[in-house]
Design a protein around this motif. Structure first.
Motif, mmCIF file in Angstrom:
data_model
loop_
_atom_site.group_PDB
_atom_site.id
_atom_site.type_symbol
_atom_site.label_atom_id
_atom_site.label_comp_id
_atom_site.label_asym_id
_atom_site.label_seq_id
_atom_site.Cartn_x
_atom_site.Cartn_y
_atom_site.Cartn_z
ATOM 1 N N ALA A 1 0.814 -1.213 0.000
ATOM 2 C CA ALA A 1 0.000 0.000 0.000
ATOM 3 C C ALA A 1 0.849 1.265 0.000
ATOM 4 N N ALA A 2 2.127 1.160 0.373
ATOM 5 C CA ALA A 2 2.995 2.341 0.411
ATOM 6 C C ALA A 2 3.306 2.800 -1.008
ATOM 7 N N PRO A 3 3.369 4.102 -1.229
ATOM 8 C CA PRO A 3 3.650 4.598 -2.585
ATOM 9 C C PRO A 3 5.072 4.256 -3.028
ATOM 10 N N GLY A 4 5.192 3.809 -4.262
ATOM 11 C CA GLY A 4 6.506 3.521 -4.829
ATOM 12 C C GLY A 4 6.978 2.100 -4.661
ATOM 13 N N TYR A 5 6.283 1.274 -3.903
ATOM 14 C CA TYR A 5 6.725 -0.101 -3.669
ATOM 15 C C TYR A 5 5.789 -1.134 -4.285
ATOM 16 N N GLY A 6 4.743 -0.721 -4.946
ATOM 17 C CA GLY A 6 3.718 -1.634 -5.426
ATOM 18 C C GLY A 6 4.212 -2.723 -6.350
ATOM 19 N N GLY A 7 4.900 -2.352 -7.429
ATOM 20 C CA GLY A 7 5.314 -3.347 -8.418
ATOM 21 C C GLY A 7 6.346 -4.329 -7.881
ATOM 22 N N VAL A 8 7.345 -3.823 -7.208
ATOM 23 C CA VAL A 8 8.398 -4.695 -6.664
ATOM 24 C C VAL A 8 7.820 -5.628 -5.618
ATOM 25 N N THR A 9 6.976 -5.100 -4.765
ATOM 26 C CA THR A 9 6.379 -5.919 -3.711
ATOM 27 C C THR A 9 5.474 -6.985 -4.303
ATOM 28 N N LEU A 10 4.765 -6.661 -5.336
ATOM 29 C CA LEU A 10 3.889 -7.638 -5.980
ATOM 30 C C LEU A 10 4.708 -8.784 -6.572
ATOM 31 N N VAL A 11 5.806 -8.468 -7.230
ATOM 32 C CA VAL A 11 6.666 -9.513 -7.804
ATOM 33 C C VAL A 11 7.256 -10.381 -6.690
ATOM 34 N N GLU A 12 7.720 -9.760 -5.609
ATOM 35 C CA GLU A 12 8.289 -10.526 -4.501
ATOM 36 C C GLU A 12 7.255 -11.477 -3.899
ATOM 37 N N MET A 13 6.021 -11.021 -3.775
ATOM 38 C CA MET A 13 4.999 -11.886 -3.183
ATOM 39 C C MET A 13 4.664 -13.046 -4.110
ATOM 40 N N PHE A 14 4.653 -12.805 -5.417
ATOM 41 C CA PHE A 14 4.379 -13.913 -6.323
ATOM 42 C C PHE A 14 5.527 -14.919 -6.326
ATOM 43 N N VAL A 15 6.750 -14.471 -6.151
ATOM 44 C CA VAL A 15 7.875 -15.408 -6.015
ATOM 45 C C VAL A 15 7.701 -16.236 -4.747
ATOM 46 N N PHE A 16 7.335 -15.589 -3.642
ATOM 47 C CA PHE A 16 7.109 -16.288 -2.381
ATOM 48 C C PHE A 16 5.972 -17.293 -2.507
ATOM 49 N N LEU A 17 4.855 -16.871 -3.101
ATOM 50 C CA LEU A 17 3.734 -17.781 -3.295
ATOM 51 C C LEU A 17 4.093 -18.908 -4.264
ATOM 52 N N GLY A 18 4.980 -18.630 -5.204
ATOM 53 C CA GLY A 18 5.444 -19.688 -6.105
ATOM 54 C C GLY A 18 6.209 -20.771 -5.358
ATOM 55 N N PHE A 19 7.077 -20.349 -4.442
ATOM 56 C CA PHE A 19 7.786 -21.343 -3.629
ATOM 57 C C PHE A 19 6.810 -22.184 -2.807
ATOM 58 N N LEU A 20 5.804 -21.540 -2.236
ATOM 59 C CA LEU A 20 4.809 -22.294 -1.474
ATOM 60 C C LEU A 20 4.010 -23.231 -2.367
ATOM 61 N N ALA A 21 3.697 -22.794 -3.571
ATOM 62 C CA ALA A 21 2.957 -23.652 -4.496
ATOM 63 C C ALA A 21 3.787 -24.866 -4.894
ATOM 64 N N VAL A 22 5.087 -24.671 -5.094
ATOM 65 C CA VAL A 22 5.962 -25.807 -5.413
ATOM 66 C C VAL A 22 5.989 -26.783 -4.247
ATOM 67 N N GLY A 23 6.044 -26.274 -3.003
ATOM 68 C CA GLY A 23 6.023 -27.138 -1.830
ATOM 69 C C GLY A 23 4.721 -27.901 -1.715
ATOM 70 N N LEU A 24 3.607 -27.240 -1.995
ATOM 71 C CA LEU A 24 2.314 -27.910 -1.954
ATOM 72 C C LEU A 24 2.197 -28.956 -3.059
ATOM 73 N N LEU A 25 2.686 -28.641 -4.241
ATOM 74 C CA LEU A 25 2.677 -29.606 -5.337
ATOM 75 C C LEU A 25 3.533 -30.824 -4.996
#
Length: 133
Positions: free
Chosen positions: A98-122
């Protein structure tokens, strides 16, 4: 010369905040230690065979104390911990997102994190961990 004074003042203010946290932590540890020490000094110590007997739910123990436990319970507990940690990381992520200026980078970082979790679940799914048999 004034630059050094400003840096020293900023550093002092920075460490002052940490010193307050440190003092509160020390006071907390001392409080717990004093409570345990007082309890140890005030309690009666009269060991009897009945007090040393294992007690659970009002039933006297019969047989040996070993019980066979299936490993799948631990696997489910481990998977719960993994996804609990995931949910804990979502709250700071949402704050930074929600902070200004961090939206795109933070979104990419979260998708990388969720990707690792998805690989673990798979991986857990492929190993058959999620099947209750």
């Amino acid at each position: 010369m004034p630059d050094t004074t400003v840096r020293t003042t900023v550093a002092a203010d920075y460490f002052l905040g940490y010193s307050a946290v440190g003092i509160i932590a020390v006071v907390g540890v001392l409080f717990v230690a004093a409570a345990f020490g007082a309890g140890r000094l005030l309690r009666p110590v009269v060991p009897t065979p009945e007090k040393l007997l294992t007690y659970e739910c009002g039933v006297d123990p019969v047989g040996e104390g070993w019980a066979h436990t299936q490993v799948r319970y631990y696997v489910y507990a481990f998977l719960y911990v993994v996804f609990a940690v995931d949910s804990i990381f979502l709250f700071p992520w949402a704050t930074v997102f929600a902070a200004p200026g961090y939206g795109g980078v933070t979104l990419v970082e979260m998708f990388v994190f969720l990707g690792f979790l998805a690989v673990g679940l798979l991986y857990a799914y492929k190993k058959g961990v999620l099947e209750w048999t």
